[in-house]
Design an enzyme around this catalytic site. Structure first.
Site, short mmCIF file in Angstrom:
data_model
loop_
_atom_site.label_atom_id
_atom_site.label_comp_id
_atom_site.label_asym_id
_atom_site.label_seq_id
_atom_site.Cartn_x
_atom_site.Cartn_y
_atom_site.Cartn_z
N ARG A 172 -6.36 5.81 -20.92
CA ARG A 172 -7.04 4.60 -21.39
C ARG A 172 -7.94 4.91 -22.58
O ARG A 172 -8.57 4.02 -23.13
CB ARG A 172 -7.89 4.01 -20.26
CG ARG A 172 -7.05 3.50 -19.12
CD ARG A 172 -7.65 2.25 -18.54
NE ARG A 172 -6.75 1.67 -17.57
CZ ARG A 172 -7.02 1.51 -16.28
NH1 ARG A 172 -8.18 1.90 -15.80
NH2 ARG A 172 -6.15 0.96 -15.48
N GLU A 208 2.70 6.08 -17.88
CA GLU A 208 3.42 4.97 -17.22
C GLU A 208 4.60 5.49 -16.40
O GLU A 208 4.88 4.98 -15.33
CB GLU A 208 3.92 3.95 -18.26
CG GLU A 208 2.80 3.12 -18.88
CD GLU A 208 2.08 2.25 -17.86
OE1 GLU A 208 2.65 1.91 -16.81
OE2 GLU A 208 0.90 1.93 -18.12
N THR A 264 3.90 5.97 -8.05
CA THR A 264 2.88 6.97 -7.73
C THR A 264 1.49 6.36 -7.93
O THR A 264 1.27 5.65 -8.91
CB THR A 264 3.04 8.19 -8.68
OG1 THR A 264 4.36 8.70 -8.54
CG2 THR A 264 2.04 9.28 -8.37
N GLY A 267 8.14 13.59 -6.67
CA GLY A 267 9.31 12.84 -6.21
C GLY A 267 9.95 12.03 -7.34
O GLY A 267 9.47 12.04 -8.47
N TYR A 268 11.04 11.36 -7.02
CA TYR A 268 11.77 10.54 -8.01
C TYR A 268 11.98 11.34 -9.29
O TYR A 268 11.52 10.96 -10.38
CB TYR A 268 11.03 9.23 -8.30
CG TYR A 268 10.77 8.41 -7.08
CD1 TYR A 268 11.78 7.61 -6.53
CD2 TYR A 268 9.54 8.44 -6.44
CE1 TYR A 268 11.56 6.87 -5.38
CE2 TYR A 268 9.32 7.72 -5.29
CZ TYR A 268 10.33 6.93 -4.77
OH TYR A 268 10.10 6.20 -3.64
N TYR A 278 9.08 -3.33 -17.33
CA TYR A 278 7.65 -3.15 -17.09
C TYR A 278 7.06 -2.07 -18.01
O TYR A 278 6.06 -2.29 -18.70
CB TYR A 278 7.43 -2.77 -15.62
CG TYR A 278 6.03 -2.33 -15.34
CD1 TYR A 278 5.04 -3.26 -15.07
CD2 TYR A 278 5.69 -0.97 -15.37
CE1 TYR A 278 3.75 -2.85 -14.84
CE2 TYR A 278 4.40 -0.56 -15.15
CZ TYR A 278 3.43 -1.51 -14.88
OH TYR A 278 2.15 -1.11 -14.66
N ASP A 317 4.70 -6.11 -12.42
CA ASP A 317 5.03 -5.15 -11.37
C ASP A 317 4.62 -5.73 -10.03
O ASP A 317 4.24 -6.92 -9.95
CB ASP A 317 4.35 -3.80 -11.64
CG ASP A 317 2.85 -3.85 -11.45
OD1 ASP A 317 2.29 -4.97 -11.34
OD2 ASP A 317 2.21 -2.78 -11.38
N CYS A 347 -11.93 -11.72 -1.07
CA CYS A 347 -11.85 -12.94 -1.89
C CYS A 347 -13.24 -13.52 -2.18
O CYS A 347 -13.45 -14.13 -3.23
CB CYS A 347 -11.00 -13.98 -1.19
SG CYS A 347 -9.29 -13.45 -0.97
N CYS A 358 -14.42 -12.20 -5.33
CA CYS A 358 -13.43 -12.20 -6.42
C CYS A 358 -13.81 -13.20 -7.51
O CYS A 358 -14.11 -14.37 -7.22
CB CYS A 358 -12.06 -12.53 -5.84
SG CYS A 358 -10.80 -12.80 -7.09
N CYS A 367 -8.30 -19.99 -7.27
CA CYS A 367 -7.16 -19.33 -6.61
C CYS A 367 -6.57 -20.24 -5.53
O CYS A 367 -7.25 -20.59 -4.56
CB CYS A 367 -7.61 -18.00 -5.99
SG CYS A 367 -6.32 -17.21 -5.02
S1 SF4 Z 1 -6.96 -13.70 -6.61
FE1 SF4 Z 1 -7.18 -15.04 -4.86
S2 SF4 Z 1 -6.22 -13.93 -3.19
FE2 SF4 Z 1 -6.57 -12.48 -4.81
S3 SF4 Z 1 -8.54 -11.55 -4.31
FE3 SF4 Z 1 -8.93 -13.24 -5.71
S4 SF4 Z 1 -9.33 -14.97 -4.38
FE4 SF4 Z 1 -8.39 -13.45 -3.13
#
Ligand code: SF4
Length: 376
Positions: A21, A33, A39, A77-78, A116, A134, A195, A198, A204
């Protein structure tokens, strides 16, 4: 709430400080990547460091011996990933004069690079606005947008790809892509995401409808087949030289190009683990006489597409029979690229049968519970 701004802000404040990064060098981003396919970051980081130390640029990687690279890769692996990386580096040297191509289609055309990885390299190193999708991203989008169709369906992957394409920051696609990957890996985790803490929760769909634990949905699981392998672990002693017979895997099968032991081919069904009929091997070893020393197994080993049940039959031969395998002195064993299962077995031999093997390996994880005492 603006998804793109919120998630990039979160990323800039919370991203882990990782060597790939701190650079926009496409070679280093590519190596990271490829290592991180299948992994985890914690496991991949030391491999990234040792591989980029050994091969700091495309030229040095393209000039590498496959066996050396596989040895550095051992344990990840892989192994196809490493072989493809080597092949792609040689194409970059030949076709692009050692300069990593900067457009998505050319990157995608390199061996071992899928949608990806191509999107990750193109966006991070070259600012191309191509979204990464992904497992982490599929989970995050499935929950955030409340998509309750199995995410392994190609139509759903396409839908999520198109959603990500519409949200990607065209000025800053690399940060957007790394943000969704990192967020999926660290916040919107598979079980019990936090959540309440979050930053995306207010918009969400899964959180608002109590569906978090139900998403993402997946199709019914495929059954992974079982496979039994009987290995002949043959040690030899000739004068001062002692070692093991090893075989490089040529078949288009598991562990391509790595070394393991010769395999005993079953002529008819028999109880696994019962002694191998020595008579059938005598001609093989002639004029030497193999001394059967014991059997270990079944050692269970899970691969992505197979569940292995492995038996190891140990033999010792005074002299060096002419076998169609490579006689490898003990002190050279550590230079051979071998699957993790074989590496652990060899280490156990040194630990638990030191009289059998007169050479010390480095310390390592053991299969100790599976080793039976030698049957002299
Ligand atoms: S995006 Fe939605 S499901 Fe995911 S952690 Fe946040 S609130 Fe929870």
């Amino acid at each position: 709430m603006d998804f793109t701004t919120t998630i990039i802000d979160w990323y800039l404040q919370n991203k882990r400080d990782l060597p790939w990064r701190r650079t926009r060098d496409p070679y280093l981003i590519w190596v990271s990547e490829i290592i991180l396919q299948q992994t985890r970051v914690e496991q991949g980081l030391p491999y990234f460091i040792k591989i980029t130390r050994a091969y700091p640029d495309i030229r040095s990687l393209a000039g590498a011996e496959e066996q050396e690279l596989l040895k550095l890769w051992q344990g990840l692996g892989y192994y196809t990933r490493a072989r493809n990386m080597l092949a792609a580096s040689r194409v970059i040297m030949d076709r692009y004069q050692g300069v990593f191509p900067g457009d998505y289609a050319s990157i995608r055309a390199l061996k071992g690079i899928g949608d990806y990885t191509a999107a990750a390299i193109a966006s991070i190193a070259f600012n191309v606005p191509h979204p990464v999708v992904d497992g982490n991203v599929l989970r995050l989008f499935s929950r955030f947008f409340g998509i309750d169709i199995p995410i392994d369906r190609s139509s759903v992957k396409k839908e999520i790809h198109d959603l990500a394409q519409s949200l990607i920051d065209p000025e800053n696609p690399g940060d957007f892509n790394q943000a969704v990957m990192e967020f999926g890996a660290r916040v919107c985790i598979p079980s019990n995401p936090d959540c309440n803490a979050c930053c995306l929760s207010e918009s969400c769909r899964a959180y608002k409808t109590g569906m978090v634990h139900l998403l993402p949905k997946r199709s019914e699981k495929q059954i992974v087949p079982d496979r039994t392998i009987h290995y002949l672990v043959i040690s030899y002693q000739q004068g001062q030289e002692s070692g093991l017979f090893m075989k490089q895997r040529e078949e288009r099968d598991i562990w391509h190009h790595l070394f393991d032991f010769p395999q005993y081919q079953e002529e008819r069904e028999r109880h696994p683990g019962s002694p191998i009929p020595l008579k059938s091997l005598k001609r093989w070893f002639s004029p030497h006489h193999p001394d059967f020393q014991g059997v270990t197994g079944p050692v269970k080993h899970k691969l992505t597409h197979q569940n292995l049940s492995v038996w190891f039959y140990r033999f010792h031969v005074n002299g060096k029979p002419r076998l169609p395998y490579q006689a490898v002195p003990f002190h050279e064993l550590k230079f051979l690229p071998v699957p993790r299962l074989i590496d652990r077995y060899i280490r156990d031999l040194f630990i638990f049968a030191p009289g059998f093997l007169n050479f010390k390996m480095d310390d390592g994880p053991a299969l100790s519970k599976k080793i039976n005492p030698p049957l002299h």
